[in-house]
Design an enzyme around this catalytic site. Structure first.
Site, mmCIF file in Angstrom:
data_model
loop_
_atom_site.group_PDB
_atom_site.id
_atom_site.type_symbol
_atom_site.label_atom_id
_atom_site.label_comp_id
_atom_site.label_asym_id
_atom_site.label_seq_id
_atom_site.Cartn_x
_atom_site.Cartn_y
_atom_site.Cartn_z
ATOM 1 N N CYS A 147 0.808 -1.399 0.225
ATOM 2 C CA CYS A 147 0.068 -0.080 0.068
ATOM 3 C C CYS A 147 0.786 1.361 0.107
ATOM 4 C CB CYS A 147 -0.892 0.081 1.306
ATOM 5 S SG CYS A 147 -1.613 -1.596 1.825
ATOM 6 N N ARG A 178 6.490 -11.518 5.569
ATOM 7 C CA ARG A 178 6.051 -11.401 6.975
ATOM 8 C C ARG A 178 6.780 -12.495 7.596
ATOM 9 N NH1 ARG A 178 -0.297 -10.380 5.032
ATOM 10 N NH2 ARG A 178 0.150 -8.525 3.834
ATOM 11 N N GLN A 199 1.362 -10.841 -3.499
ATOM 12 C CA GLN A 199 -0.291 -10.521 -3.471
ATOM 13 C C GLN A 199 -0.569 -10.028 -4.823
ATOM 14 O OE1 GLN A 199 0.018 -7.811 -0.300
ATOM 15 N NE2 GLN A 199 -1.502 -9.043 1.008
ATOM 16 N N ASP A 232 -2.283 -7.480 -5.706
ATOM 17 C CA ASP A 232 -2.606 -6.418 -5.045
ATOM 18 C C ASP A 232 -3.026 -5.103 -5.834
ATOM 19 O OD1 ASP A 232 -3.102 -5.123 -2.309
ATOM 20 O OD2 ASP A 232 -0.970 -5.000 -1.827
ATOM 21 N N HIS A 264 -5.172 -0.999 -5.804
ATOM 22 C CA HIS A 264 -5.671 0.303 -4.925
ATOM 23 C C HIS A 264 -6.221 1.076 -5.980
ATOM 24 C CE1 HIS A 264 -2.382 -1.256 -2.104
ATOM 25 N NE2 HIS A 264 -3.712 -1.180 -1.382
ATOM 26 N N LYS A 307 -15.313 -3.460 5.227
ATOM 27 C CA LYS A 307 -14.756 -4.368 4.144
ATOM 28 C C LYS A 307 -15.658 -5.634 3.916
ATOM 29 C CE LYS A 307 -12.438 -7.321 7.538
ATOM 30 N NZ LYS A 307 -11.230 -8.346 7.811
ATOM 31 N N HIS A 366 -8.408 -0.622 -0.911
ATOM 32 C CA HIS A 366 -7.498 -1.934 -0.856
ATOM 33 C C HIS A 366 -8.536 -3.058 -1.743
ATOM 34 C CE1 HIS A 366 -4.579 0.060 2.004
ATOM 35 N NE2 HIS A 366 -5.746 0.454 2.364
#
Length: 680
Positions: free
Chosen positions: A377, A406, A424, A426, A428, A508, A554
């Site tokens: 992000c 992680r 990911q 990912d 946005h 979410k 997200h």
């Protein structure tokens, strides 16, 4: 109730998998190669939630399709035993489903499982008088109990089960008693049970409740239990395994012996459950990943770090290409961003305050601290901030297949499902308030489109609302939550509302996909964020030339490529559809005399974008068996006649012998099947 659907046939449909009895299936309940023992191309599939199995089915592929039947009560299994196998071969019966109760649907089952935990503890202390008891709850598929005792083995589990059977056979009553805290403490100290004493200290309510099994054994417990041990069907119980578990989950506390058991209302349910376990084992992505040479975890490199082998990398390449193509079509811009950044970036984002335990230690580079990224992000926000934006620019959609790192405890690592480095999918979206609903709807449409590509069409959807502690005003929370609801309603998807389950920074939507076994996997997530735009002070200029803050969304559809690949492996049991299969066609020469021709045909197929290879050096039956074991969808057998006719004899893994065809016809049919995402 037995429900049988039949396709066009006049033959009575019966169900006998082996030459004599369905009961023989229980012998396969722990076999990783369950389907290899089944005749007629039948294989098991199941209905399993993440932690509990709910139904059982048996399927056969006929003519590249499925036909279905169902058993809706466990008792009806017995009507299927000892039937004539020939009628199965002639008929079209192909799926059996047994609905299993859950703790939520059957209070009787919950009571049985809770009581079984106590009976097991009583049996253990009879056989091992020095064993100290701790806790023994019911769980989704049974029960467990933790003991402070010397390590035990599977052989010991058999002894414990026999003792449990004796206790059950004595039909001892379960008696509830209320005592004072002082009385409970006195009894515990008299028995020298230190863990019970600690449990007592954690109980705040009074009076203290105790449950007795006859007058021989008792434990602190709130219940519920069955009235007597005789109401438990001892043939519906099995002790499954023993594992180590730290007391209170604390690595600094004693290591205990945890014994797991499963319990059901009747023997038929237990048999079905064992079949489920066998099928789940057959589909285990860790074993299939090794058997099919898809991926590995190399301990020399470190736990939780995935090595994609050539065949697995091909599947990943297809997943990524599909994902990128569909995103670009829907107006996303592709990004690539660094794997590390200065530590200050993670202070601004708040990760160092709220997520530090999941982040790796920082690196000192030329007296500056750098951090491996746990999220993508902040990088996308930095790209947004590179210039001033006008309200006319929105919505702005950016996407990245970004690898993150992680920290996970080594004991929690699990194949591709729990790793330390993963990619990911990912994305946005930066938008205006009035655009939230349309953007969310667009994400839902894209999610459905991508998941359908890979064979997932059953979802569980949850909408999580504002928690007690949250950033952002009531007005924006209400608008965002309403927009999510409206988008889901427009889509026509049913969903459950998780009150207060949203992130502190916004509401979410979470979507779980259902695989071939009925298990649900957390996959897609869509989150509205009021926090990061504030932290990074991102703005745009509105129609009045005033600076305003955009809304940030997200979203991830696959979640992580590693985990999604693991789900795909188990969903298909390694039998990927033709368009996704690492090797789509394998050329098999009868003798080495046809090897040159096979190589020519393989090169022609490759030139047309078909993933083909040649395998030789062994007798044809062995080559075919090897291709079957490696889940190759199509085999092209080549002998002298095929060379002379410039053709191949095609064999499908699921369709059997498909016959003689020219190379051009073979190529065209493969390309058409790939294009249509269909079977050959």
């Amino acid at each position: 109730m037995l429900v049988i659907h039949r396709m066009a046939t006049t033959t009575p449909i019966t169900f006998s998998l082996f030459s004599t009895s369905l009961r023989l299936l229980t012998k396969l309940s722990t076999s990783p190669s369950l389907t290899s023992s089944l005749k007629n191309g039948f294989s098991f599939s199941t209905k399993i939630s993440p932690t509990k199995i709910t139904s059982f089915s048996l399927q056969s592929r006929r003519n590249n399709g499925f036909c279905t039947s169902a058993i809706t009560s466990p008792e009806s299994i017995e009507t299927l035993v000892d039937e004539d196998e020939k009628s199965l071969e002639e008929g079209s019966f192909s799926e059996v489903r047994v609905k299993l109760p859950t703790n939520e649907s059957s209070e009787k089952l919950l009571r049985v499982r809770h009581t079984c935990a106590h009976v097991m503890a009583m049996a253990v202390q009879k056989l091992y008088p020095d064993a100290k008891v701790t806790i023994g709850p019911w769980i989704d598929n049974g029960f467990y109990y933790d003991f402070d005792m010397d390590p035990i083995t599977d052989k010991d589990l058999k002894r414990i089960k026999k003792e449990m059977d004796r206790i059950i056979g004595r039909n001892l009553p379960l008696v509830r008693e209320e005592v004072s805290r002082d009385e409970a403490q006195k009894r515990i100290m008299a028995q020298n049970e230190p863990y019970k004493l600690e449990i007592l200290d954690s109980i705040k309510e009074e009076p203290i409740t105790v449950y007795h099994i006859g007058d021989e054994w008792w434990d602190l417990c709130a219940g519920p239990h069955v009235e007597s041990t005789g109401t438990i069907n001892r043939r519906a119980i099995e002790l499954e395994s023993v594992a180590g578990a730290y007391w209170r989950g604390d690595v600094k506390r004693p290591m205990l012996q945890r014994i797991y058991g499963t319990a059901w209302e009747n023997e038929e349910q237990l048999k079905a459950y064992l079949h489920f376990k066998a099928e789940a084992l057959r589909r285990d992505h860790r074993r299939l990943g090794q058997d099919l040479d898809l991926f590995s975890i190399q301990e020399d490199a470190g736990g939780g770090l995935v090595f994609w082998h050539p065949k697995g990398a091909i599947v990943r390449h297809i997943i990524e290409d599909t994902w990128k193509k569909l995103h670009i079509e829907r107006g996303y811009s592709m990004l690539y961003t660094p794997h590390v950044a200065k530590g200050d970036l993670w202070k601004i984002s708040g990760h160092l305050d709220f997520y530090k335990e999941n982040m790796y230690d920082q690196m000192n580079i030329e007296d500056e601290l750098y951090q491996l990224r746990p999220m993508n992000c902040p990088y996308h926000i930095l790209i947004y901030k590179r210039k001033m934006h006008s309200y006319r620019d929105f919505p702005i959609r950016v996407a990245e297949l970004g690898t993150v790192y992680r920290y996970e405890l080594s004991g929690s690592l699990h194949g591709l499902f729990r790793v330390r480095g993963f990619t990911q999918d990912d994305a946005h979206i930066f938008c205006l308030e009035h655009q939230i609903k349309d953007e969310i709807r667009g994400v839902l449409d894209l999610t459905e489109q991508i998941l359908l590509q890979f064979g997932f069409h059953q979802y569980e959807v949850n909408l999580s609302t504002r928690p007690e502690k949250a950033v952002g005003g009531d007005d924006i929370w209400e608008k965002a939550t309403s927009a999510l609801k409206d988008a889901l309603d427009d889509k026509g998807w049913s969903y459950e509302i998780d009150e207060g389950g949203g992130a502190f920074y916004g509401p979410k939507i979470d979507l779980k996909i259902e695989d071939a076994l009925g298990r649900k996997w957390q996959c897609s997530t869509i989150q509205v964020d009021f926090n990061l735009p504030e932290r990074f002070d991102i703005t745009y200029v509105d129609s009045n030339s005033e600076k305003k803050r955009p809304i940030m969304i997200h979203r991830a559809i696959l979640g992580s490529l590693e985990r999604f690949f693991g789900v795909l492996i188990e969903h298909y049991a390694g039998d990927f559809p033709l368009w996704l299969s690492p090797v789509q066609a394998r050329l098999l020469p009868v003798t080495d005399s046809q090897l040159e021709y096979c190589n020519e045909v393989a090169n022609m197929l490759k030139a047309d974008g078909i993933r083909a290879e040649v395998c030789h050096g062994e007798r044809l039956p062995k080559l075919i068996r090897t291709a079957e074991k490696q889940r190759v969808p199509l085999m092209a057998v080549v002998g002298p006649k095929e060379v002379e006719a410039q053709s191949v004899t095609v064999r499908s893994r699921f369709g059997g012998e498909l016959g003689f065809m020219s190379v051009d016809d073979f190529t065209c049919r493969i390309k058409k099947a790939i294009e249509n995402r269909s079977s050959f």
